[in-house]
Design a protein around this motif. Structure first.
Motif, PDB file in Angstrom:
ATOM      1  N   PRO A   1      43.397  21.765  34.212  1.00 57.23           N
ATOM      2  CA  PRO A   1      42.436  22.830  34.735  1.00 57.23           C
ATOM      3  C   PRO A   1      41.337  23.233  33.918  1.00 57.23           C
ATOM      4  CG  PRO A   1      44.746  23.504  34.120  1.00 57.23           C
ATOM      5  CD  PRO A   1      44.686  21.927  34.199  1.00 57.23           C
ATOM      6  N   SER A   2      40.458  23.668  34.440  1.00 60.45           N
ATOM      7  CA  SER A   2      39.169  24.281  33.669  1.00 60.45           C
ATOM      8  C   SER A   2      39.610  25.070  32.642  1.00 60.45           C
ATOM      9  CB  SER A   2      38.067  24.683  34.517  1.00 60.45           C
ATOM     10  OG  SER A   2      37.000  25.037  33.897  1.00 60.45           O
ATOM     11  N   LYS A   3      39.181  25.014  31.462  1.00 50.84           N
ATOM     12  CA  LYS A   3      39.412  25.887  30.255  1.00 50.84           C
ATOM     13  C   LYS A   3      38.679  27.106  30.501  1.00 50.84           C
ATOM     14  CE  LYS A   3      36.125  24.118  26.781  1.00 50.84           C
ATOM     15  NZ  LYS A   3      36.093  23.466  25.497  1.00 50.84           N
ATOM     16  N   TRP A   4      37.512  26.854  31.163  1.00 51.03           N
ATOM     17  CA  TRP A   4      36.608  28.216  31.436  1.00 51.03           C
ATOM     18  C   TRP A   4      37.199  29.053  32.551  1.00 51.03           C
ATOM     19  CZ3 TRP A   4      33.963  28.054  27.538  1.00 51.03           C
ATOM     20  CH2 TRP A   4      33.540  27.010  27.125  1.00 51.03           C
ATOM     21  N   TRP A   5      38.070  28.482  33.489  1.00 49.37           N
ATOM     22  CA  TRP A   5      38.923  29.206  34.177  1.00 49.37           C
ATOM     23  C   TRP A   5      40.127  29.880  33.583  1.00 49.37           C
ATOM     24  CZ3 TRP A   5      38.178  31.609  38.941  1.00 49.37           C
ATOM     25  CH2 TRP A   5      36.801  31.179  39.708  1.00 49.37           C
TER      26      TRP A   5
ATOM     27  N   TYR B   1      30.694  44.312  40.050  1.00 53.60           N
ATOM     28  CA  TYR B   1      30.145  43.769  41.088  1.00 53.60           C
ATOM     29  C   TYR B   1      30.984  43.935  42.338  1.00 53.60           C
ATOM     30  CZ  TYR B   1      27.541  41.332  37.690  1.00 53.60           C
ATOM     31  OH  TYR B   1      26.783  40.985  36.656  1.00 53.60           O
ATOM     32  N   HIS B   2      30.240  44.323  43.508  1.00 59.18           N
ATOM     33  CA  HIS B   2      30.816  44.668  44.528  1.00 59.18           C
ATOM     34  C   HIS B   2      30.603  43.695  45.702  1.00 59.18           C
ATOM     35  CE1 HIS B   2      31.865  48.676  43.297  1.00 59.18           C
ATOM     36  NE2 HIS B   2      30.865  48.686  42.641  1.00 59.18           N
ATOM     37  N   SER B   3      31.337  43.943  46.905  1.00 62.82           N
ATOM     38  CA  SER B   3      31.257  42.978  47.849  1.00 62.82           C
ATOM     39  C   SER B   3      29.917  43.201  48.761  1.00 62.82           C
ATOM     40  CB  SER B   3      32.499  43.051  48.770  1.00 62.82           C
ATOM     41  OG  SER B   3      32.402  42.119  49.775  1.00 62.82           O
ATOM     42  N   SER B   4      29.268  42.012  49.143  1.00 64.37           N
ATOM     43  CA  SER B   4      28.093  42.216  49.963  1.00 64.37           C
ATOM     44  C   SER B   4      28.605  42.316  51.335  1.00 64.37           C
ATOM     45  CB  SER B   4      27.309  40.982  49.572  1.00 64.37           C
ATOM     46  OG  SER B   4      28.020  39.766  50.151  1.00 64.37           O
ATOM     47  N   LEU B   5      29.936  42.284  51.644  1.00 62.25           N
ATOM     48  CA  LEU B   5      30.306  42.248  52.916  1.00 62.25           C
ATOM     49  C   LEU B   5      30.752  43.552  53.526  1.00 62.25           C
ATOM     50  CD1 LEU B   5      32.427  39.083  52.813  1.00 62.25           C
ATOM     51  CD2 LEU B   5      30.065  39.357  53.668  1.00 62.25           C
TER      52      LEU B   5
ATOM     53  N   LEU C   1      32.895  36.190  41.918  1.00 61.60           N
ATOM     54  CA  LEU C   1      32.893  37.580  41.094  1.00 61.60           C
ATOM     55  C   LEU C   1      33.975  37.650  40.213  1.00 61.60           C
ATOM     56  CD1 LEU C   1      31.889  40.037  44.055  1.00 61.60           C
ATOM     57  CD2 LEU C   1      30.117  38.844  42.044  1.00 61.60           C
ATOM     58  N   PHE C   2      34.958  36.778  40.397  1.00 66.66           N
ATOM     59  CA  PHE C   2      36.407  37.097  39.589  1.00 66.66           C
ATOM     60  C   PHE C   2      36.267  37.209  38.294  1.00 66.66           C
ATOM     61  CE2 PHE C   2      39.622  34.940  37.174  1.00 66.66           C
ATOM     62  CZ  PHE C   2      40.615  35.966  37.303  1.00 66.66           C
ATOM     63  N   ARG C   3      35.569  36.208  37.512  1.00 63.61           N
ATOM     64  CA  ARG C   3      35.320  36.223  35.892  1.00 63.61           C
ATOM     65  C   ARG C   3      34.692  37.416  35.576  1.00 63.61           C
ATOM     66  NH1 ARG C   3      33.989  29.825  34.914  1.00 63.61           N
ATOM     67  NH2 ARG C   3      32.572  30.115  36.646  1.00 63.61           N
ATOM     68  N   ALA C   4      33.444  37.683  36.306  1.00 64.63           N
ATOM     69  CA  ALA C   4      32.656  38.812  35.895  1.00 64.63           C
ATOM     70  C   ALA C   4      33.421  40.267  36.067  1.00 64.63           C
ATOM     71  CB  ALA C   4      31.336  38.928  36.500  1.00 64.63           C
ATOM     72  N   ASN C   5      34.210  40.259  37.182  1.00 57.96           N
ATOM     73  CA  ASN C   5      34.727  41.423  37.712  1.00 57.96           C
ATOM     74  C   ASN C   5      36.024  41.678  36.717  1.00 57.96           C
ATOM     75  OD1 ASN C   5      32.899  42.588  39.331  1.00 57.96           O
ATOM     76  ND2 ASN C   5      33.989  42.251  41.244  1.00 57.96           N
ATOM     77  N   SER C   6      36.605  40.659  36.330  1.00 54.17           N
ATOM     78  CA  SER C   6      38.001  40.830  35.504  1.00 54.17           C
ATOM     79  C   SER C   6      37.838  41.311  34.158  1.00 54.17           C
ATOM     80  CB  SER C   6      38.733  39.474  35.405  1.00 54.17           C
ATOM     81  OG  SER C   6      37.949  38.302  34.628  1.00 54.17           O
ATOM     82  N   LEU C   7      36.626  41.463  33.730  1.00 51.39           N
ATOM     83  CA  LEU C   7      36.230  42.081  32.384  1.00 51.39           C
ATOM     84  C   LEU C   7      36.247  43.666  32.599  1.00 51.39           C
ATOM     85  CD1 LEU C   7      33.389  39.688  31.454  1.00 51.39           C
ATOM     86  CD2 LEU C   7      35.765  39.772  30.649  1.00 51.39           C
ATOM     87  N   PHE C   8      36.282  44.289  33.927  1.00 54.69           N
ATOM     88  CA  PHE C   8      36.179  45.754  34.088  1.00 54.69           C
ATOM     89  C   PHE C   8      37.431  46.325  34.055  1.00 54.69           C
ATOM     90  CE2 PHE C   8      31.933  43.904  35.342  1.00 54.69           C
ATOM     91  CZ  PHE C   8      31.386  44.919  34.871  1.00 54.69           C
TER      92      PHE C   8
ATOM     93  N   PHE D   1      44.962  38.543  43.236  1.00 56.45           N
ATOM     94  CA  PHE D   1      45.936  37.269  43.355  1.00 56.45           C
ATOM     95  C   PHE D   1      45.367  36.234  42.499  1.00 56.45           C
ATOM     96  CE2 PHE D   1      46.462  33.528  46.034  1.00 56.45           C
ATOM     97  CZ  PHE D   1      47.788  33.572  46.050  1.00 56.45           C
ATOM     98  N   VAL D   2      43.975  36.222  42.530  1.00 53.47           N
ATOM     99  CA  VAL D   2      43.548  34.884  41.640  1.00 53.47           C
ATOM    100  C   VAL D   2      44.038  35.017  40.168  1.00 53.47           C
ATOM    101  CG1 VAL D   2      41.583  33.771  40.524  1.00 53.47           C
ATOM    102  CG2 VAL D   2      41.425  34.397  42.849  1.00 53.47           C
ATOM    103  N   SER D   3      43.970  36.288  39.618  1.00 54.60           N
ATOM    104  CA  SER D   3      44.689  36.476  38.347  1.00 54.60           C
ATOM    105  C   SER D   3      46.234  36.071  38.386  1.00 54.60           C
ATOM    106  CB  SER D   3      44.742  37.931  38.034  1.00 54.60           C
ATOM    107  OG  SER D   3      43.683  38.358  37.323  1.00 54.60           O
ATOM    108  N   ASP D   4      46.756  36.188  39.252  1.00 53.14           N
ATOM    109  CA  ASP D   4      48.208  35.880  39.389  1.00 53.14           C
ATOM    110  C   ASP D   4      48.441  34.368  39.550  1.00 53.14           C
ATOM    111  OD1 ASP D   4      49.052  38.413  39.164  1.00 53.14           O
ATOM    112  OD2 ASP D   4      49.630  38.718  41.280  1.00 53.14           O
TER     113      ASP D   4
END
Length: 180
Positions: free
Chosen positions: A161-165, A4-8, A50-57, A76-79
């Motif tokens: 923290p949420s286990k889904w994140w 998924y790409h940025s709409s901006l 988009l983090f969770r979807a894109n982190s699979l790529f 940065f979110v991953s870190d």
């Protein structure tokens, strides 16, 4: 299936430093970032969506300057998730806020620095003033992103923290890390 790409990417008249977009954000932190309309989604909202979807790529085709900023913010979110997951005890919301705010303002490499992991995809800032502006902008965006991430992680009110994140803490977008 593509990432998924940025709409901006298509926004007109966006300032760029190197080839990285300087996008407006909704923030309470002081810094050089232009202010966004509070009613519209900004790059930080988009990153969290988009983090969770894109982190699979493993691969990500860069389609514009906003995608370059999106990549840095997703890494940065991953870190941030790795930092929370690495602590000895599960941090509560206040501890996580302090931990991630410290991570956000710590010294970090920017495009053009020798230890920036994605230099092949980023143009360095044209001069020292642009480099300082970019560092200030990224610091402000990282602080706001860390704050909003903590709000999402602890939204259920359990104090954990949420286990889904947190299940994404070991995933590496594009098999990279900013090396925090």
């Amino acid at each position: 299936m593509p990432a998924y790409h940025s709409s901006l990417n298509e926004l007109p008249d966006i300032r760029q430093v190197g080839n990285l977009a300087i996008l407006p954000i909704k923030t309470k932190y002081r810094g050089p970032a232009p202010l966004a309309d509070p009613a519209e989604a900004d790059i930080i909202d988009e990153t969290l969506d988009l983090f969770r979807a894109n982190s699979l790529f493993r691969n990500f085709e860069i389609k514009g300057p906003a995608d370059r900023l999106l990549i840095i913010l997703i890494l940065f979110v991953s870190d941030c998730l790795a930092k929370i997951g690495a602590s000895r005890t599960v941090p509560n919301q206040l501890e996580a806020t302090k931990l991630l705010n410290t991570l956000a303002v710590d010294n970090f490499p920017i495009p053009g620095d020798a230890n920036f992991p994605l230099n092949a995809h980023y143009a360095p800032p044209a001069n020292r003033a642009d480099a300082e502006y970019l560092r200030g902008y990224l610091t402000q965006v990282r602080q706001e992103l860390a704050q909003r991430l903590v709000e999402k992680l602890y939204a259920d009110g359990t104090g954990k923290p949420s286990k889904w994140w947190m299940s994404f803490q070991k995933r590496r977008f594009m098999n990279r890390s900013l090396g925090s």
